[in-house]
Structure formats: structure tokens, C-alpha cells
Design a protein around this motif. Sequence first.
Motif, PDB file in Angstrom:
ATOM      1  N   LYS A  47      24.932  43.320  45.051  1.00  0.00           N
ATOM      2  CA  LYS A  47      25.256  43.489  43.627  1.00  0.00           C
ATOM      3  C   LYS A  47      25.924  42.232  43.079  1.00  0.00           C
ATOM      4  N   ASN A  48      26.925  41.714  43.810  1.00  0.00           N
ATOM      5  CA  ASN A  48      27.727  40.611  43.275  1.00  0.00           C
ATOM      6  C   ASN A  48      27.035  39.263  43.374  1.00  0.00           C
ATOM      7  N   LEU A  51      24.196  39.940  40.004  1.00  0.00           N
ATOM      8  CA  LEU A  51      24.774  39.839  38.651  1.00  0.00           C
ATOM      9  C   LEU A  51      24.998  38.381  38.259  1.00  0.00           C
ATOM     10  N   ARG A 146      42.683  41.786  35.378  1.00  0.00           N
ATOM     11  CA  ARG A 146      41.460  40.956  35.439  1.00  0.00           C
ATOM     12  C   ARG A 146      41.447  39.850  34.383  1.00  0.00           C
ATOM     13  N   HIS A 151      38.953  30.675  34.283  1.00  0.00           N
ATOM     14  CA  HIS A 151      37.652  30.291  33.723  1.00  0.00           C
ATOM     15  C   HIS A 151      37.874  29.382  32.505  1.00  0.00           C
ATOM     16  N   GLY A 193      34.926  34.639  40.346  1.00  0.00           N
ATOM     17  CA  GLY A 193      34.288  34.510  39.033  1.00  0.00           C
ATOM     18  C   GLY A 193      34.509  33.154  38.410  1.00  0.00           C
TER      19      GLY A 193
HETATM   20  C1  EPZ Z   1      34.587  39.382  42.102  1.00  0.00           C
HETATM   21  O1  EPZ Z   1      35.397  39.758  40.986  1.00  0.00           O
HETATM   22  C2  EPZ Z   1      33.778  40.614  42.462  1.00  0.00           C
HETATM   23  N1  EPZ Z   1      32.946  41.009  41.336  1.00  0.00           N
HETATM   24  C3  EPZ Z   1      34.718  41.773  42.835  1.00  0.00           C
HETATM   25  O2  EPZ Z   1      33.903  42.867  43.262  1.00  0.00           O
HETATM   26  C4  EPZ Z   1      35.580  41.321  44.011  1.00  0.00           C
HETATM   27  O3  EPZ Z   1      36.496  42.368  44.333  1.00  0.00           O
HETATM   28  C5  EPZ Z   1      36.345  40.056  43.624  1.00  0.00           C
HETATM   29  O4  EPZ Z   1      35.405  39.025  43.227  1.00  0.00           O
HETATM   30  C6  EPZ Z   1      37.171  39.505  44.777  1.00  0.00           C
HETATM   31  O5  EPZ Z   1      36.372  39.257  45.867  1.00  0.00           O
HETATM   32  C7  EPZ Z   1      31.798  40.324  41.088  1.00  0.00           C
HETATM   33  O6  EPZ Z   1      31.466  39.379  41.758  1.00  0.00           O
HETATM   34  C8  EPZ Z   1      30.976  40.810  39.939  1.00  0.00           C
HETATM   35  P1  EPZ Z   1      38.389  37.145  41.233  1.00  0.00           P
HETATM   36  P2  EPZ Z   1      36.199  38.611  40.174  1.00  0.00           P
HETATM   37  O7  EPZ Z   1      38.247  36.319  40.015  1.00  0.00           O
HETATM   38  O8  EPZ Z   1      35.417  37.382  40.110  1.00  0.00           O
HETATM   39  C9  EPZ Z   1      42.791  37.094  39.578  1.00  0.00           C
HETATM   40  C10 EPZ Z   1      33.231  45.108  43.370  1.00  0.00           C
HETATM   41  O9  EPZ Z   1      33.788  46.156  43.731  1.00  0.00           O
HETATM   42  N2  EPZ Z   1      42.300  36.181  38.532  1.00  0.00           N
HETATM   43  O10 EPZ Z   1      38.204  36.517  42.565  1.00  0.00           O
HETATM   44  O11 EPZ Z   1      36.674  39.209  38.920  1.00  0.00           O
HETATM   45  C11 EPZ Z   1      42.259  38.498  39.407  1.00  0.00           C
HETATM   46  O12 EPZ Z   1      43.022  39.210  38.455  1.00  0.00           O
HETATM   47  C12 EPZ Z   1      33.979  44.110  42.522  1.00  0.00           C
HETATM   48  O13 EPZ Z   1      32.042  44.793  43.660  1.00  0.00           O
HETATM   49  C13 EPZ Z   1      43.201  35.610  37.644  1.00  0.00           C
HETATM   50  O14 EPZ Z   1      44.399  35.865  37.731  1.00  0.00           O
HETATM   51  O15 EPZ Z   1      37.446  38.411  41.152  1.00  0.00           O
HETATM   52  C14 EPZ Z   1      42.400  39.054  40.797  1.00  0.00           C
HETATM   53  O16 EPZ Z   1      43.723  39.518  40.985  1.00  0.00           O
HETATM   54  C15 EPZ Z   1      35.397  44.545  42.235  1.00  0.00           C
HETATM   55  N3  EPZ Z   1      42.745  34.779  36.665  1.00  0.00           N
HETATM   56  C16 EPZ Z   1      42.136  37.850  41.691  1.00  0.00           C
HETATM   57  O17 EPZ Z   1      42.289  36.708  40.860  1.00  0.00           O
HETATM   58  C17 EPZ Z   1      41.417  34.484  36.533  1.00  0.00           C
HETATM   59  O18 EPZ Z   1      41.053  33.700  35.614  1.00  0.00           O
HETATM   60  C18 EPZ Z   1      40.726  37.817  42.256  1.00  0.00           C
HETATM   61  O19 EPZ Z   1      39.824  37.862  41.169  1.00  0.00           O
HETATM   62  C19 EPZ Z   1      40.511  35.065  37.430  1.00  0.00           C
HETATM   63  C20 EPZ Z   1      40.962  35.907  38.431  1.00  0.00           C
END
Ligand code: EPZ
Length: 473
Positions: A47-48, A51, A146, A151, A193
Motif C-alpha cells: 500500500k505505502n 500510493l 501528523r 515537507h 513522507g
Molecule cells: C508513512 O507515514 C506511512 N504512510 C505510515 O503508514 C507509517 O506508519 C509511517 O510512514 C512511518 O513508517 C504512508 O507511507 C502512506 P512519517 P508518514 O512522516 O510519511 C512526524 C500505515 O498504517 N513528522 O515518517 O506520514 C510524524 O508526526 C501508515 O500504513 C513530523 O513531525 O510518516 C510522526 O510522528 C500509518 N513532521 C513521525 O514523524 C513532518 O513534517 C513519522 O512520520 C513529518 C512527519
Amino acid sequence: MLSREATSIISPIGLSKSSSSPEEENSVLEIWGRSPLAGDVKISGAKNSALVVMAGALLCSQDCRIRNIPLLVDVARMSEVLLALGVKLHHQADILKIDSSQLSCSKAPYDLVSKLRASFFVIGPLLARLGVARVPLPGGCAIGARPVELHVRGLQAMGADVQIDHGTVHAYVRGSRGKLQGARIYLDYPSVGATETLMMAATLAEGETIIENAAQEPEVVDLARFCRAMGSRIRGAGTNTITISGVSSLHATDFAIIPDRIEAGTFLVAGALTHSEISLSPVIPDHLTPVIAKLREAGSKVIMEAPNRLRIVPGQAILATDIQTRPYPGFPTDMQAQFMALMTLSEGNSLITETVFENRLRHVAEFNRMGADIRLQGNYALVRGVPNLSGAPVVATDLRASAALVLAGLAAEGKTILQGLHHLDRGYEQLELKLQQLGARLQRISRECNDSENQPDSDPAVFTPTQVTHKFK
Ligand code: EPZ
């Protein structure tokens, strides 16, 4: 649940509604525990990866064909976002053809972005292709706030002027050339992300971009593989430093995404939890290293039957095992709830620490309703193993918690009724069908006919495979 038979021309009018239909909203999963599982299960595309690769296809002004696309509600939602941007899509079985040659609109609709956080990823490709992007803030969800400042700050470093106004991120590239500029970017946190957004934006920027403290997840590597297949120049994906040399344009490609490591991990835990030997393929074992290591520590054997095929062989007992979720290659946060389900039946005490998201332990209360003994303290959960779980009515709080509650229901004594199936359908392709084919006794029923006063507590003799489907019209 989506039907594999769905073949469809995805069009603005034809796509299934991204919100579940009323009957689906009224569905619950009735699970009867204690059935041993056996056999093989096919793992769907990730999925990830799907997308973000779909968003990445916006970078290319020619047709891209993406294979191994899982049939998921989130994929349908991402398709709606792409359609709203003027992209043409053709979906047949697990193949998605994306034609972004007519990409014209730089504004992603709020009602679609608010339903799918991952649709925020389009901001990088839109800026790279059009020099302008207007994308609503994705907002928080059940597992955390989130934010997206990593970004935004990265795009600003590449020369984008970014304002946030009334909940929408307005970004445009200054200067007449309308091109992003290569930059050296350090991420305060290895955000998946943010790494993906900035990597995509940098593919068409002028000059070289270096992303330091980058995420190393397999889905980031898959996206880099996809962008390279379209002609971009990316080095270091899978390490903490990724270097992208911008090119003027990208070309069409035919690309297959990786198997879903989280779905694979979920089925490995299903085997361990129900004391069943099951095999799964296709998988990429290297993507599951932390999960396999922890399952072995918990007493199971995980055998590589072939380069892309694993088999779980449970041990006599489930051994108490501590985990801390970490960015890859640490233990994945997306497997935390499923592993907790296993630890509820372990012999001893396990400490589970969620370090990635601030609110991803809401399934603890649901497990305790099933007879688990879990104490919460901030982002720590102390799991005291119990001899049995008992079936109960439970509610899914997020995507991975919903899968974990299905697993717990498979191990519990008696009947579990799981509500909140819209979470499950976002991220697992035909989960209950795959489990039924392994011998699990579960079925999706409408909430009306689940009125417990009228339901016999004895499990029915025959389970009809679930045919509730989302229809791509
Ligand atoms: C991706 O989310 C995945 N989603 C998530 O999967 C996964 O849990 C996550 O990575 C961690 O591995 C997709 O790929 C679509 P992050 P993402 O940015 O990119 C903080 C599932 O169940 N953060 O690595 O949103 C954030 O709040 C989903 O399939 C900031 O603070 O995750 C979090 O605490 C859930 N500022 C941590 O980093 C930002 O600008 C990790 O988030 C970005 C993130």
C-alpha cells in the motif's frame, strides 16, 4: 472489501465513493477463534509504495504503467485525487495506467485530501511539473497530529514560496523559470513522507539535491527505483543520505511495486498467534528483518522456503519479548499493534514502546476488553501475558489496530465482533477472504443481523466467503 474481479475504467463519475457505502458502514466482522490455520497466502502489492508511486507518476508527461497495485480503498482515494488533477487512469486487475500528459490543475480538492493523508505527497510532483501547488493540509488522524513542516521546509529550501492559508498549503516557485533549485536538506526526523516528497520534487529541479537524515524504508527505495525507471538520477536511497541530480523531463515506464511487508508481517503473526504453520509469498525477506528477528525471539521459527517465500513455524510457547518501534531498519510502527496481540498470550511480561507516533496505543483498551492484561504509561505498554483471550465486541481505532484485533479474535475463545471495518479496507486487500482460505472462521455481516440477542453463541457450521465488495463502477 474490494473484489479482484473489478476491472474498470476509472473516471470522474465511475469511481467508487471513497466513503464506504451505508451497507459497508453497517458491516461488522464476526470472528470465531481457535481455528488452526494452514496453507499458503498470497501477499499483495505494498500500500505505502502504491500510493507514493501513484503520486510520483505525476512527474512524467507520458503514460506510466504500474503493476501489482493492491485493490484498496486508499488506492481508490488516491485515484480520485489524480483524476481531480486532470490525470487519466485506466485500472485493470492489478495494473494501473496513469497518463499525466494533460496535468493541468494544481489544486488538490480538500474533500479528497482530508480522507487520505498520503495524497499530500502530490505537492512535490505538482511543484516540480507545474511550478505551483495548492494542497490542503492533511490534518491529523487517530494515531497523531501528523504535521508536514518537514515537507514544507524542504520545499522552501528548494526555492518554493510556501504560505499556509485557511488550511491549504499554497506553494509556487519564484522566478520566471518556475523551476525548483537543488539544495542540501537535513531532516530533523527521518520522515518517510518528507523524504518521498522532497525526492520527487528534486527529480526535475535544477542542480543537485542532497537529503540528509533521510528515511530508509523499503517504500522510499521503491519510489526511487520507480523514478530512476522514468529516467531520474537518484543515488543513496535506502541509506540516510539521498542525492538527486535534476533532469529536464522524465519518460514513460512499466513498473511493478514491491510486496507489502506489513501485510506479510501481519500473516506471520497470525501463524504464531494461532499456533499454525502457514507459508506466504511473494515477500522480500530483507524487508522483514526486524519482524522476523522479534518473532524468533518470541519462540517461532521463520523459514525461508524460497528467495521470495517464508514459512512460520510456531514454538511450543509464545515467549515474552520487548519491542521499541523505530524508523527503518528498526521495528516498524505499522507492526506494533499486531505484535502486541501476540504478546497478550505470551508467558511473561513484555514492554512495548511506541516511539514514532504519539497516539498509537489506542488498541490497548480493546485488547483488555478481550481479557488481555496491559498497563499503559504514556507511550509505553506493559503487556502481562495471560493464558487465554475471550471473544468480545471490539472497535477498530486505526488501520493496523483493526488487523491486530482480527488476529486477537482468531486466537480468542468464542466470538469476537469487530466494528470499524472502514479502517481495515483502507490497507488490507481481501483480508478476510485470505484468512478464510487458510481455514479461519470469520465473516463480514451487516450490523442489523448481528443483533447479539438473536445470534446463537454456537459458531455456525459453514462460513460463506465474504463477498462484500467496493465496486469500481
Ligand atoms: C508513512 O507515514 C506511512 N504512510 C505510515 O503508514 C507509517 O506508519 C509511517 O510512514 C512511518 O513508517 C504512508 O507511507 C502512506 P512519517 P508518514 O512522516 O510519511 C512526524 C500505515 O498504517 N513528522 O515518517 O506520514 C510524524 O508526526 C501508515 O500504513 C513530523 O513531525 O510518516 C510522526 O510522528 C500509518 N513532521 C513521525 O514523524 C513532518 O513534517 C513519522 O512520520 C513529518 C512527519
